[in-house]
Design a protein around this motif. Structure first.
Motif, PDB file in Angstrom:
ATOM      1  N   PRO A  63      70.074 117.226  32.544  1.00 49.95           N
ATOM      2  CA  PRO A  63      69.510 117.214  33.916  1.00 49.95           C
ATOM      3  C   PRO A  63      69.976 116.531  34.835  1.00 49.95           C
ATOM      4  O   PRO A  63      69.937 116.783  36.208  1.00 49.95           O
ATOM      5  CB  PRO A  63      68.206 117.495  33.562  1.00 49.95           C
ATOM      6  N   ALA A  64      70.310 115.027  34.710  1.00 53.21           N
ATOM      7  CA  ALA A  64      70.320 113.923  35.969  1.00 53.21           C
ATOM      8  C   ALA A  64      71.892 114.468  36.323  1.00 53.21           C
ATOM      9  O   ALA A  64      72.081 114.386  37.566  1.00 53.21           O
ATOM     10  CB  ALA A  64      70.483 112.564  35.003  1.00 53.21           C
ATOM     11  N   ALA A  91      68.997 120.960  23.648  1.00 57.78           N
ATOM     12  CA  ALA A  91      68.506 119.612  23.173  1.00 57.78           C
ATOM     13  C   ALA A  91      67.563 119.650  22.046  1.00 57.78           C
ATOM     14  O   ALA A  91      67.554 118.914  20.874  1.00 57.78           O
ATOM     15  CB  ALA A  91      68.159 118.579  24.208  1.00 57.78           C
ATOM     16  N   VAL A  92      66.575 120.331  22.276  1.00 57.08           N
ATOM     17  CA  VAL A  92      65.464 120.554  21.374  1.00 57.08           C
ATOM     18  C   VAL A  92      65.949 121.416  20.163  1.00 57.08           C
ATOM     19  O   VAL A  92      65.439 121.006  19.051  1.00 57.08           O
ATOM     20  CB  VAL A  92      64.144 121.148  22.058  1.00 57.08           C
ATOM     21  N   PRO A 190      67.941 113.133  30.578  1.00 60.14           N
ATOM     22  CA  PRO A 190      66.480 113.123  30.110  1.00 60.14           C
ATOM     23  C   PRO A 190      66.406 114.368  29.080  1.00 60.14           C
ATOM     24  O   PRO A 190      65.453 114.157  28.437  1.00 60.14           O
ATOM     25  CB  PRO A 190      65.961 113.937  31.547  1.00 60.14           C
ATOM     26  N   ALA A 191      67.349 115.368  28.967  1.00 60.89           N
ATOM     27  CA  ALA A 191      67.130 116.414  27.801  1.00 60.89           C
ATOM     28  C   ALA A 191      67.350 115.595  26.502  1.00 60.89           C
ATOM     29  O   ALA A 191      66.520 115.884  25.575  1.00 60.89           O
ATOM     30  CB  ALA A 191      68.306 117.356  28.033  1.00 60.89           C
ATOM     31  N   ARG A 192      68.158 114.821  26.438  1.00 57.70           N
ATOM     32  CA  ARG A 192      68.439 113.961  24.825  1.00 57.70           C
ATOM     33  C   ARG A 192      67.266 113.177  24.854  1.00 57.70           C
ATOM     34  O   ARG A 192      66.795 112.997  23.613  1.00 57.70           O
ATOM     35  CB  ARG A 192      69.966 113.164  25.212  1.00 57.70           C
ATOM     36  N   SER A 193      66.595 112.431  25.700  1.00 57.90           N
ATOM     37  CA  SER A 193      65.406 111.653  25.509  1.00 57.90           C
ATOM     38  C   SER A 193      64.263 112.537  25.174  1.00 57.90           C
ATOM     39  O   SER A 193      63.433 112.372  24.182  1.00 57.90           O
ATOM     40  CB  SER A 193      65.112 111.082  26.776  1.00 57.90           C
ATOM     41  N   THR A 194      63.838 113.781  25.781  1.00 56.60           N
ATOM     42  CA  THR A 194      62.820 114.650  25.401  1.00 56.60           C
ATOM     43  C   THR A 194      62.892 115.313  24.065  1.00 56.60           C
ATOM     44  O   THR A 194      61.839 114.936  23.457  1.00 56.60           O
ATOM     45  CB  THR A 194      63.039 115.738  26.617  1.00 56.60           C
ATOM     46  N   SER A 195      64.109 115.493  23.716  1.00 55.68           N
ATOM     47  CA  SER A 195      64.228 116.221  22.488  1.00 55.68           C
ATOM     48  C   SER A 195      63.964 115.364  21.337  1.00 55.68           C
ATOM     49  O   SER A 195      63.257 115.647  20.185  1.00 55.68           O
ATOM     50  CB  SER A 195      65.604 116.932  22.088  1.00 55.68           C
ATOM     51  N   GLN A 196      64.397 113.953  21.371  1.00 54.05           N
ATOM     52  CA  GLN A 196      63.891 113.041  20.296  1.00 54.05           C
ATOM     53  C   GLN A 196      62.562 112.396  20.525  1.00 54.05           C
ATOM     54  O   GLN A 196      61.959 112.303  19.336  1.00 54.05           O
ATOM     55  CB  GLN A 196      64.937 112.058  20.639  1.00 54.05           C
ATOM     56  N   ALA A 197      62.320 112.306  21.575  1.00 57.30           N
ATOM     57  CA  ALA A 197      60.728 111.752  21.823  1.00 57.30           C
ATOM     58  C   ALA A 197      59.770 112.879  21.254  1.00 57.30           C
ATOM     59  O   ALA A 197      58.678 112.423  20.693  1.00 57.30           O
ATOM     60  CB  ALA A 197      60.483 111.513  23.311  1.00 57.30           C
ATOM     61  N   ILE A 198      59.810 114.238  21.401  1.00 56.31           N
ATOM     62  CA  ILE A 198      59.075 115.020  20.789  1.00 56.31           C
ATOM     63  C   ILE A 198      59.175 115.200  19.360  1.00 56.31           C
ATOM     64  O   ILE A 198      57.779 115.194  18.641  1.00 56.31           O
ATOM     65  CB  ILE A 198      59.758 116.629  21.152  1.00 56.31           C
ATOM     66  N   PHE A 199      60.104 114.708  18.601  1.00 52.39           N
ATOM     67  CA  PHE A 199      60.125 114.369  17.293  1.00 52.39           C
ATOM     68  C   PHE A 199      59.527 113.294  16.747  1.00 52.39           C
ATOM     69  O   PHE A 199      58.799 113.051  15.646  1.00 52.39           O
ATOM     70  CB  PHE A 199      61.134 115.012  16.416  1.00 52.39           C
ATOM     71  N   ALA A 200      59.791 112.258  17.542  1.00 50.80           N
ATOM     72  CA  ALA A 200      59.276 110.920  17.293  1.00 50.80           C
ATOM     73  C   ALA A 200      57.695 110.639  17.527  1.00 50.80           C
ATOM     74  O   ALA A 200      57.239 109.810  16.568  1.00 50.80           O
ATOM     75  CB  ALA A 200      60.398 109.657  18.120  1.00 50.80           C
ATOM     76  N   GLY A 201      57.669 111.233  18.666  1.00 52.04           N
ATOM     77  CA  GLY A 201      56.071 111.209  18.768  1.00 52.04           C
ATOM     78  C   GLY A 201      55.835 109.684  19.180  1.00 52.04           C
ATOM     79  O   GLY A 201      56.440 108.793  19.460  1.00 52.04           O
ATOM     80  N   GLY A 202      54.302 109.541  19.051  1.00 45.58           N
ATOM     81  CA  GLY A 202      53.773 108.062  19.213  1.00 45.58           C
ATOM     82  C   GLY A 202      54.187 107.370  20.861  1.00 45.58           C
ATOM     83  O   GLY A 202      54.110 108.298  21.688  1.00 45.58           O
TER      84      GLY A 202
END
Length: 233
Positions: A63-64, A91-92, A190-202
């Motif tokens: 996206p950037a 990404a997701v 941002p897409a790469r960060s979002t996909s990993q953060a969704i599964f990492a959580g916290g």
């Protein structure tokens, strides 16, 4: 739709190849690929897909990059949102498959989202691989994305040798990762960060804002700089 499909597949390959290398191969002794290997994995994903589907969509996968290229006057406003949605979906989807694979080992996958790099996610402060604070993370992501856009716009300019654009862009992403994996685990996407953060959580989810704001701001500034100072017009 061909463009959006190309962006979906390109972003899927970036996350699956780059984050997959971090999850599966980075720290396995004695043959782990480490930071250098992961850096090249991300660069190779972009390099290969830039030649495979770049002629169809422009090969943003980020996206950037889409917003930076828009700021540089290379795409129309009506394409921006569909590109970003396609990238996020790709990404997701890749992250979901990575999760299925990484949890399918005979030895249970140890998943501790209080530690840096969980599920190859991006973070700062306590979630930075080497403890870099918010200011350092923001500056790194901003500057690196800005230069990434300058490289993309420069190598794809009509005056440049377009045959080597994919190679230059892929190697630029390798360099970006070599610089910033210790700082944020490297986003600039941002897409790469979002996909990993969704599964990492916290805490990775609460820090996700930075990995949207800093890369997008850097991308837009890079696009405006190229358009204002270096474009043929």
């Amino acid at each position: 739709m061909k463009k959006y499909g190309a962006e979906f597949l390109g972003t899927f390959w970036l996350v699956f190849g780059g984050c997959g290398s971090a999850l599966f191969s980075a720290a396995i002794p004695p043959m782990g690929i480490g930071y250098i290997g992961v850096s090249f994995a991300f660069g190779l994903t972009v390099l290969t897909m830039a030649y495979a589907v770049g002629p169809i969509s422009g090969g943003h996968f980020n996206p950037a990059v889409t917003l930076g290229v828009f700021a540089g006057g290379r795409i129309s406003s009506k394409e921006v949102l569909p590109y970003i949605v396609s990238q996020l979906l790709g990404a997701v989807a890749a992250a979901a498959l990575l999760y299925v694979i990484v949890t399918g080992n005979v030895e249970p996958y140890v998943f501790d989202n209080t530690k840096p790099g969980a599920f190859a996610a991006n973070g700062y402060g306590d979630l930075s691989p080497h403890g870099y604070n918010l200011k350092a993370a923001f500056l790194a992501e901003f500057i690196l994305t800005m230069f990434f856009i300058l490289i993309i716009l420069g190598t794809t300019d009509a005056r440049a040798n377009g045959k080597f654009a994919g190679l230059a862009i892929g190697l630029a992403l390798v360099l970006i990762h070599l610089i910033s994996i210790p700082i944020t685990n490297t986003s600039v996407n941002p897409a790469r960060s979002t996909s990993q953060a969704i599964f990492a959580g916290g805490g990775f989810l609460s820090q996700l804002w930075l990995f949207w704001v800093a890369p997008i701001a850097g991308g837009i500034v890079g696009g405006l700089i190229y358009k204002g100072f270096f474009s043929k017009e």
